[in-house]
Design a protein around this motif. Structure first.
Motif, mmCIF file in Angstrom:
data_model
loop_
_atom_site.group_PDB
_atom_site.id
_atom_site.type_symbol
_atom_site.label_atom_id
_atom_site.label_comp_id
_atom_site.label_asym_id
_atom_site.label_seq_id
_atom_site.Cartn_x
_atom_site.Cartn_y
_atom_site.Cartn_z
ATOM 1 N N ILE A 13 0.837 -1.204 0.000
ATOM 2 C CA ILE A 13 0.000 0.000 0.000
ATOM 3 C C ILE A 13 0.872 1.254 0.000
ATOM 4 N N LYS A 57 2.610 1.707 -3.328
ATOM 5 C CA LYS A 57 1.639 2.141 -4.329
ATOM 6 C C LYS A 57 1.345 3.635 -4.181
ATOM 7 N N ALA A 58 1.140 4.067 -2.923
ATOM 8 C CA ALA A 58 0.834 5.481 -2.688
ATOM 9 C C ALA A 58 1.998 6.356 -3.120
ATOM 10 N N LYS A 113 -7.274 8.162 -0.706
ATOM 11 C CA LYS A 113 -7.948 7.699 -1.906
ATOM 12 C C LYS A 113 -7.995 6.181 -1.936
ATOM 13 N N ASN A 114 -6.862 5.563 -1.590
ATOM 14 C CA ASN A 114 -6.834 4.098 -1.535
ATOM 15 C C ASN A 114 -7.921 3.580 -0.615
ATOM 16 N N GLU A 131 -3.232 10.624 -1.230
ATOM 17 C CA GLU A 131 -3.088 9.387 -2.005
ATOM 18 C C GLU A 131 -3.531 8.199 -1.164
ATOM 19 N N LEU A 132 -3.085 8.158 0.100
ATOM 20 C CA LEU A 132 -3.447 7.048 0.977
ATOM 21 C C LEU A 132 -4.941 7.054 1.282
ATOM 22 N N SER A 188 -4.938 9.007 7.263
ATOM 23 C CA SER A 188 -5.921 8.264 6.470
ATOM 24 C C SER A 188 -6.699 7.306 7.372
ATOM 25 N N SER A 216 2.052 9.078 -6.251
ATOM 26 C CA SER A 216 2.256 10.512 -6.002
ATOM 27 C C SER A 216 3.655 10.955 -6.392
ATOM 28 N N VAL A 273 0.982 12.733 0.031
ATOM 29 C CA VAL A 273 0.946 11.315 0.407
ATOM 30 C C VAL A 273 -0.377 10.980 1.095
ATOM 31 N N THR A 274 -0.824 11.869 1.986
ATOM 32 C CA THR A 274 -2.057 11.591 2.706
ATOM 33 C C THR A 274 -3.235 11.454 1.763
ATOM 34 N N LYS A 298 -9.285 15.337 -4.886
ATOM 35 C CA LYS A 298 -9.369 13.930 -5.257
ATOM 36 C C LYS A 298 -10.807 13.472 -5.366
#
Lengths: 278, 278, 278, 278
Positions: free
Chosen positions: A143, A146-147, A241-242, A238-239, B237, A151, A235-236, D243
Motif C-alpha cells: 500500500i 503504491k501510494a 484515496k486508496n 493518495e493514501l 488516512s 504521487s 501522500v495523505t 481527489k
C-alpha cells in the motif's frame, strides 16, 4: 518443444526451490540462515569501523568478511544458475542489491575504504517480510509503495521546486551574511544552509548573526513551515484515496475494477454487477 | 457451584469496590489520594536528581521515598488480594506498571541508580481520565489508540525501512566524511547522525564539513522531507476513515447507507430508521 | 420598561458606534488609527530592548510609552462606559487582552522588567481581519478555530501522553548519560532534552555522547517520527470532515442541518427536503 | 481591420514560433539550448562565490557572465519584439523573472555584490516541464498550485497568528532569560529564537539555560508540536477535496453522481454516460 528447452535439470529445479522459495523446510532453513548471515555481516561492518574494536579483532573481522563474501558469491552464482531466465534476476531490484552486497570486499583490493559499501547488504534484509511470510506487513508495504508511486510526479515537482527555492534563498543569504563571520562563506554553503533550514533540520553549524540575516532566516523558516505541509498533503490524499476505493468487485463482462461502492452496473460496459452483499 | 467458589468474602468485595471502582465516595477518595501520591512521588524523584537540592533535603527525600514505596507495596498487594483472578491484573498493562512503580526503591539496595526508574510511576497518571470520569477524553484516547493499532503494520514497515535506510546513508557518510574531523568517527556514529538528520532533529553535534559531505547531507535532508510525510499520511488516512464510517445503519425500506450519525429517518426515502441506541 | 433602562444616552450610543463598529467613517478611522498605535507601540517595546538603541533614545521611548499607555487607558474606560453590559466586555477574550495591554507600564512602577509584557499588545492586532472586513480571512480563521476546538480533546490527550512519555524517556536518559559530561545533569534537564528531541527541535545544547546514550536517543527520535504524525492526523481529519459536509440545506420542518449531499428527506424528521438542484 | 493591425511581419511570426513554442524542431532546439545556458550560468554564479575557485578562474567567470548576460538581453528583447502585446509578457511571472535574470550584471556596475542576484536565473528552470512536454509533471504542478491557491486564506491567517504568537513568546522569554548569558539579548533576537523553536528548526545558537527558561521553552515546543499540524491539515484537506470531486458527471437517466473518472456507463442504472472528453 519450448517447454522442454526451458525445463531445468532436476538438481537445478531442487536448488531453485530451496533458494527462491520458502515453502519447503529446506527453503525455509536456507532463507533464515541467510538472514542471520546478512545481519551478522552488517554488524561486522559496523564494528570494524570503530577503531579500538577494529584494532583488537582486526584479523577476526577480516576472515569473517572473506567467509561471508565467499558465501554470498556462491549464493549469487547459484541464484543465476538455477533460474530459467538469469537476466530477469540479475537486473531485478534484489539482483542488483545481491551483487552490490558481494563485491565490496573484492573492490577493497583496488580502492581503499570501499568495503564500507558492504553496508548495502542491509538492503537484503528487506526480504524479511516475504521470507517470514508476514502477510500483514507485505500488504502494508505494498500500500505504501503504491501510494508513493502514485504521487511520485507531485513529489518530484515539489522537490524540484524546493531545490530551486533553496538556490535562490541561499544566494540571498550569501549576499546578506557573506561578509559576516557566520559560515556563509560561499553560495553552495549558503544553499546547504537553506536546505538545512527549510527542512527544519537546523544543525546550527551555520546560523545568521546579523539582525537582517536573522530577519530573512525567520521569513525562510515560516515559509518552510507552510512548505513542509505539501508532501504530507500529497501522500495523505493518495493514501486516503486508496481507502475510499475499497470495493473489490470486478465486472464479469469486461473485468474492469475500481467500481464505486454503491455500484450496481459496470461503469465501463454497463453490464450488471454481482450483488456485493449476496 | 462455581459462583460460590468465586464469591469473595465481604471485606474483599468492599476493598475491590474502593480500589478498582470510582463510583462510591470511598472509591473516589481513594483514587484521588492515590493520584496525589503518585504526582508527589514523581516530583520527588525529579527534585532528588538536582544535586544542590538533593544535598539539602536528602534525608527528607529518602524517607518520603520509603513511605511512598510502602504505600505502593500495600496497594499492590491489596489489588491482588481483592480480585477474583489475580493473574489477569498482574499481567495487565496497569498491573505491570504498578509493579514497576513499586520495586525501584527495593532494587536500589542492589543496583546503584535504579531508583531513578521510579519515574515510571508517571505512567500511572494515565489512569487520570478514567478516575475523573472525563468521558470526552476517554473517547478521544480510544479513537487515537484504535487508529494507531489499525495502522501499526504500516508504521512498523515504514520504521523498518527508515532504519535500514539510515544504516546505508550512515555508511556512505562515513566513507565520505570519516577522514575529516567532523564527528563521523565510526559507522554507528554516522548512523546516529543519519537518524538525527532524517528525523529533522538536527542537533549539530555531528555535521558534515566537506563540500561533498554537505552535498550528500542535502540530498538526505530533502529525502527526509518526503519521508516524513509517510507516517503522517498513514495515521491521517486511518483517522479520516474512522470519521467517514461512523454510522453503520442501513435503511430497512430502501437499504441506503451513509446515514448521518444523528439520523432518525432515511435521507433517501424518509422511512424511520432503527434507533441506534436501542 | 426594561428597554428604557437599557437605553444608553445618545453620546454613549455614538461612542459605541465609533469604538465597537467599523461601518461608519468615524468608526473606521478610529479602528485604523488604533491599529497604527498598537503597531507603533509593539515596535517601540522591541526597539527598547535593544541596548544600544535604548541608550540613544531612552527618553523618547519612555515618553512614547506613557502616551500610548494613556491612550489605551482612555480607550479601555471608554469601551466599558459605552456598553450596556460592561462585564460581558471585561471578561471577553479581547477585553482581557485590552487590559493586559494597558497595565504593563503601570506595573513597571512596582516590578522591574514588566513593561516587556507590553508585547501582549500584539494580540490586539488579531482584530485586524474584522476591522478591515476581510471576510475571506475571517471565514478561514473561523474554520481553523472550529477544527481546533472540535479536536481539542484528542490534542489534549495526545499532549498529556507526550509529556508523560518525555518524563520517562528523560529519566532513562539521565540514568544512561547522567555520569557523562554531556549536559544530562538532572532529571528535569533530561526531560527538557526529551521534549527538545521528540518535537524534532534539536538544539544540540544537550546531546548524548556515549554509544548507549546515542542508541537510546536514536530510538526516541524514530519514536518521535511516528508520534509527530498524530496531531497532524487529528487536525487534518477534522478539517476534512468540514469539507465533506458541504451541503447547506436546512429542513423546512425541523430546521436540522448537516444533511447528506444526496439527501432527499430530512434525517431528523423525515420531511421532504427542497430539491438541492432546483 | 484590427486583425490586420495585429498581424505580425513574417519574421516576427517565425521568431515567435521559435522562442515561445516548442513544437517545431527550431523551437525545441532553442528551448533546450536556453535551458543549458541557464544551468551553466547558475553554476558559474555559485562557483564564483567560492573564493579559491574564483581567484583561479576570475577572468573566465567574468567573461562568461558577460556573454550570458548579452545572450539573455538579446533573448529578452527578442521576446518583447515578436509578441503582439509586449506588456502581457513583460508583466507576466516569467517576464519579470527573465528581466531579473538579465540585469544583475548591469547592476553590478553600480552596487557591489548584486551580481549574486543572478541566482534568480534558477527560477527560469521552472520552465523545464513545459519545454520538455512532461505532461504528467505539468498536471502535478497544476494540482499543487491549485491546492495552495485554494488554501491561501487559511495559510495566511495561520502564519499571521504564528508571527503574533512568536512576538509574545519571544518577549516572555526575553523577560525570563534576558539577564542570563544565553543569547536572549533583545526582544527581536528572542522573537527570532521563538520562530526557530516553533518551526522546529532549532539551531541551538540561542538556547535557554535557566530552569525556568527551559520550562517555558518546553511549553513552547509542545505548543509548536500541535501548531505544525495546522498547515498540513489545511493543504491535505484541500488536496483530498480535489481527489474526491474529480468527476462532475451526472447520469442522464437516474441523475446519480460520483462516477468513476473512467466511467462510460452509470454505476446505478447502467445507462450510457455522456462522453467526458467530447
Amino acid at each position: 518443444m519450448s517447454t522442454r528447452q526451458n525445463k531445468l535439470p532436476k538438481w537445478k529445479h531442487r536448488l531453485h526451490e530451496i533458494i527462491y522459495e520458502a515453502d519447503t523446510p529446506a527453503g525455509k532453513y536456507f532463507d533464515i540462515i541467510l538472514l542471520v548471515v546478512i545481519l551478522f555481516s552488517v554488524v561486522i561492518v559496523m564494528l570494524e569501523s570503530i577503531e579500538p574494536i577494529d584494532k583488537k579483532y582486526h584479523a577476526f573481522f577480516n576472515i569473517s568478511e572473506w567467509i561471508i563474501t565467499i558465501i554470498f558469491s556462491v549464493e549469487y552464482f547459484a541464484r543465476i544458475i538455477c533460474i530459467r531466465r538469469p537476466k530477469k534476476y540479475i537486473f531485478s531490484f534484489f539482483g542488483i542489491i545481491d551483487l552490490l552486497s558481494t563485491i565490496p570486499k573484492y573492490l577493497s583490493f583496488f580502492f581503499i575504504g570501499t568495503h564500507v559499501l558492504a553496508a548495502l547488504r542491509a538492503l537484503r534484509l528487506l526480504r524479511v517480510f516475504r521470507i517470514l511470510k508476514l502477510v500483514r506487513f507485505l500488504g502494508a508495504s505494498r500500500i505504501l509503495t503504491k501510494a508513493l508511486i502514485a504521487s511520485r510526479a507531485k513529489i518530484f515537482v515539489f522537490l524540484f521546486f524546493v531545490i530551486i527555492l533553496c538556490c535562490i534563498l541561499g544566494s540571498i543569504m550569501y549576499l546578506v551574511e557573506g561578509t559576516n563571520d557566520s559560515g556563509f562563506t560561499s553560495i553552495p554553503k549558503s544553499i546547504y544552509w537553506a536546505i538545512v533550514t527549510l527542512t527544519t533540520v537546523g544543525y546550527g553549524d551555520i546560523a545568521p548573526t546579523s539582525s537582517f540575516g536573522q530577519l530573512i532566516a525567520s521569513i525562510i523558516m515560516i515559509l518552510g513551515y507552510g512548505i513542509i505541509a505539501i508532501p504530507t498533503g500529497i501522500v495523505t490524499s493518495e493514501l486516503t484515496k486508496n481507502k475510499i476505493q475499497t470495493s473489490t468487485q470486478a465486472c464479469l463482462n469486461c473485468n474492469a475494477i475500481n467500481h464505486n461502492d454503491a455500484a450496481d452496473f459496470c461503469y465501463k460496459c454497463g453490464h450488471k454487477l454481482n450483488d456485493a452483499n449476496g
